[in-house]
Design an enzyme around this catalytic site. Structure first.
Site, PDB file in Angstrom:
ATOM      1  NE  ARG A   1     -30.682  11.203  -9.065  1.00 35.38           N
ATOM      2  CZ  ARG A   1     -31.169  12.846  -9.717  1.00 35.38           C
ATOM      3  NH1 ARG A   1     -30.717  13.690  -8.852  1.00 35.38           N
ATOM      4  NH2 ARG A   1     -31.719  12.192 -10.311  1.00 35.38           N
ATOM      5  CB  THR A   2     -26.832   6.276  -8.920  1.00 39.13           C
ATOM      6  OG1 THR A   2     -28.090   6.247  -8.886  1.00 39.13           O
ATOM      7  CG2 THR A   2     -26.021   4.342  -8.718  1.00 39.13           C
TER       8      THR A   2
ATOM      9  CE  LYS B   1     -21.527  -3.036 -33.216  1.00 43.42           C
ATOM     10  NZ  LYS B   1     -20.250  -2.617 -32.869  1.00 43.42           N
TER      11      LYS B   1
ATOM     12  NE  ARG C   1     -29.715   3.257 -11.721  1.00 41.65           N
ATOM     13  CZ  ARG C   1     -29.698   3.861 -11.280  1.00 41.65           C
ATOM     14  NH1 ARG C   1     -30.502   4.910 -12.067  1.00 41.65           N
ATOM     15  NH2 ARG C   1     -29.965   4.218 -10.296  1.00 41.65           N
TER      16      ARG C   1
ATOM     17  CG  HIS D   1     -31.156   2.323  -5.712  1.00 39.21           C
ATOM     18  ND1 HIS D   1     -29.447   2.552  -5.633  1.00 39.21           N
ATOM     19  CD2 HIS D   1     -31.234   2.946  -6.599  1.00 39.21           C
ATOM     20  CE1 HIS D   1     -29.005   3.179  -6.881  1.00 39.21           C
ATOM     21  NE2 HIS D   1     -29.807   4.101  -6.881  1.00 39.21           N
TER      22      HIS D   1
HETATM   23  N1   CP Z   1     -31.747   7.612  -7.246  1.00 42.17           N
HETATM   24  C1   CP Z   1     -31.194   7.477  -8.136  1.00 42.17           C
HETATM   25  O1   CP Z   1     -30.698   6.833  -9.022  1.00 42.17           O
HETATM   26  O2   CP Z   1     -30.946   8.538  -9.156  1.00 42.17           O
HETATM   27  P1   CP Z   1     -30.355   8.482 -10.448  1.00 42.17           P
HETATM   28  O3   CP Z   1     -31.486   7.836 -11.272  1.00 42.17           O
HETATM   29  O4   CP Z   1     -29.928   9.780 -11.008  1.00 42.17           O
HETATM   30  O5   CP Z   1     -29.072   7.675 -10.533  1.00 42.17           O
END
Ligand code: CP
Length: 316
Positions: free
Chosen positions: A54-55, A82, A104, A134
Site C-alpha cells: 500500500r504505502t 553487497k 521505510r 508510520h
Molecule cells: N499499511 C501499510 O503500511 O501497508 P503496507 O505494508 O502494504 O505498505
C-alpha cells in the site's frame, strides 16, 4: 515543515491543513484527468528497505499525480545486498537529484537519522521505521474517519470521538502514530490488547485501556475500531498461547461486530491476517472502511508531498 518523521511533530493546525488539502486532492482523484502540475521538475525517491504494498504504491501514484519524477528503490536487488550503507545509498540517490525521500526501514529511527545526519538535503518522509512510527498511515486513518463522518453528515471534527486501537500494540508503528495524531485531533483513544502486547508507557498516554475486547465493547460506544495486524515477524518470544486463542479472545468477528454500534466503522491498516485479528464477516462488512483507507492513502500522500515540496504554491 521540511520533514514528516513523527505524527507527534504535527500541531493541530498542521494536521488539519494536511487533511483539508487531502479533500482537494480527493476531488482531483475523481476527475477524468487525475493530474496536477504542482511538482513538475521535482524528483521523489521511494527508498524501501522493507516490504510494502500500500504505502510504496500509493506514494508512487501520489507523486506521479503531482507530476513529479519518481525513482523506486527497493533493497532487494540493490547494492544493499553487497553491503552498501544507508548513508551511501541515500547520497547515491540524491546525486540523481532527489528533492524528497520517502523511506521505510526496519530500524526504528532510520528516517530521523536520514533527516538529521546532514547526509542529504531533501525532505524526508517516514513511511514506517521499525516498530516506531508510520505518520502517513495515521493521517490517512484520520482522514478516513473524517470522511465517514462527512458522509454521515454529522460533522468533520474528531473531537470527542471514541476510537479503539486493538491488538498487537507493542510491535505497531501504526498504533504509536495513531495514538499521537488522534489525541492531537481531540479524539479519545482506548488501547485494547493482551497484557503482553500493551506497553505501560503507551497505555498511560491513552484515555483508557483494556485487556479484554469484550469488556471494552460492553463499556464504551466506539465510533471507530482499528484492528492491528499481529506482527509475527517482529516477535522474538511467545506473546499469546496460540493463534486460535488469539482469534477467540482478541479477534473482531461477526458476533463482536453485532455488539458494536450500527455506525461504528471497522478499520485495519493492512495487510490483514484474516481469521486471526479479524475475520471475513468483519473485514467485508458494511461497517468496514478498509478499502477506503487504501484509496485515501493516495489523496493524503499527495497532500503530504504538496505541503513538503510545493513551497506553498497554489493547488491548480
Ligand atoms: N499499511 C501499510 O503500511 O501497508 P503496507 O505494508 O502494504 O505498505
Amino acid at each position: 515543515m521540511k520533514h514528516l518523521l513523527s505524527a507527534g511533530d504535527l500541531s493541530l493546525e498542521q494536521a488539519v491543513a494536511i487533511l483539508d488539502t487531502a479533500i482537494q486532492m480527493e476531488q482531483v482523484n475523481k476527475r477524468e484527468i487525475k493530474k496536477l502540475p504542482t511538482l513538475r521538475g521535482k524528483t521523489v525517491v521511494n527508498l524501501f528497505f522493507e516490504d510494502s504494498t500500500r504505502t510504496r504504491t500509493s506514494f508512487e501514484v501520489a507523486a506521479k499525480r503531482l507530476s513529479a519524477d519518481v525513482i523506486n528503490f527497493t533493497a532487494k536487488g540493490s547494492s544493499v545486498s553487497k553491503g552498501e550503507s544507508l548513508k551511501d545509498t541515500a547520497q547515491t540517490l540524491e546525486a540523481m537529484g532527489a528533492d524528497g525521500v520517502i523511506i521505510r526501514h526496519p530500524a526504528s529511527g532510520a528516517a530521523h537519522t536520514l533527516a538529521t545526519s546532514g547526509w542529504i538535503e531533501g525532505s524526508i518522509v517516514n513511511a514506517g521505521d521499525g516498530t516506531h512510527e508510520h505518520p502517513t498511515q495515521a493521517l490517512l486513518d484520520a482522514y478516513t474517519i473524517r470522511q465517514k463522518l462527512r458522509d454521515n453528515a454529522i460533522g468533520s471534527d474528531l473531537a470527542g470521538l471514541k476510537v479503539a486501537i486493538v491488538g498487537d500494540i507493542a510491535h505497531s508503528r501504526v498504533a504509536r502514530s495513531n495514538l499521537q495524531l488522534l489525541k492531537t485531533l481531540g479524539a479519545e483513544v482506548y488501547l485494547v490488547a493482551p497484557a503482553t502486547l500493551l506497553p505501560g508507557g503507551l497505555a498511560a498516554q491513552a484515555k483508557g485501556h483494556y485487556y479484554s475486547l469484550d469488556k471494552a465493547i460492553s463499556e464504551i460506544e466506539f465510533d471507530a475500531i482499528m484492528m492491528l495486524r499481529v506482527q509475527s515477524e517482529r516477535m522474538t518470544a511467545s506473546f499469546f498461547p496460540s493463534e486460535r486463542e488469539y482469534a477467540r479472545i482478541w479477534g473482531l468477528n461477526g458476533e463482536r461486530l453485532a455488539r458494536l454500534r450500527p455506525k461504528t466503522i471497522v478499520m485495519h491498516p493492512g495487510p490483514m491476517n484474516r481469521g486471526l485479528e479479524i475475520d471475513a464477516k468483519a473485514a467485508d462488512s458494511k461497517n468496514s472502511v478498509i478499502l477506503a483507507q487504501v484509496a485515501n492513502g493516495v489523496s493524503v500522500r499527495m497532500a503530504v508531498l504538496y505541503h513538503l515540496l510545493a513551497g506553498g504554491s497554489e493547488i491548480e
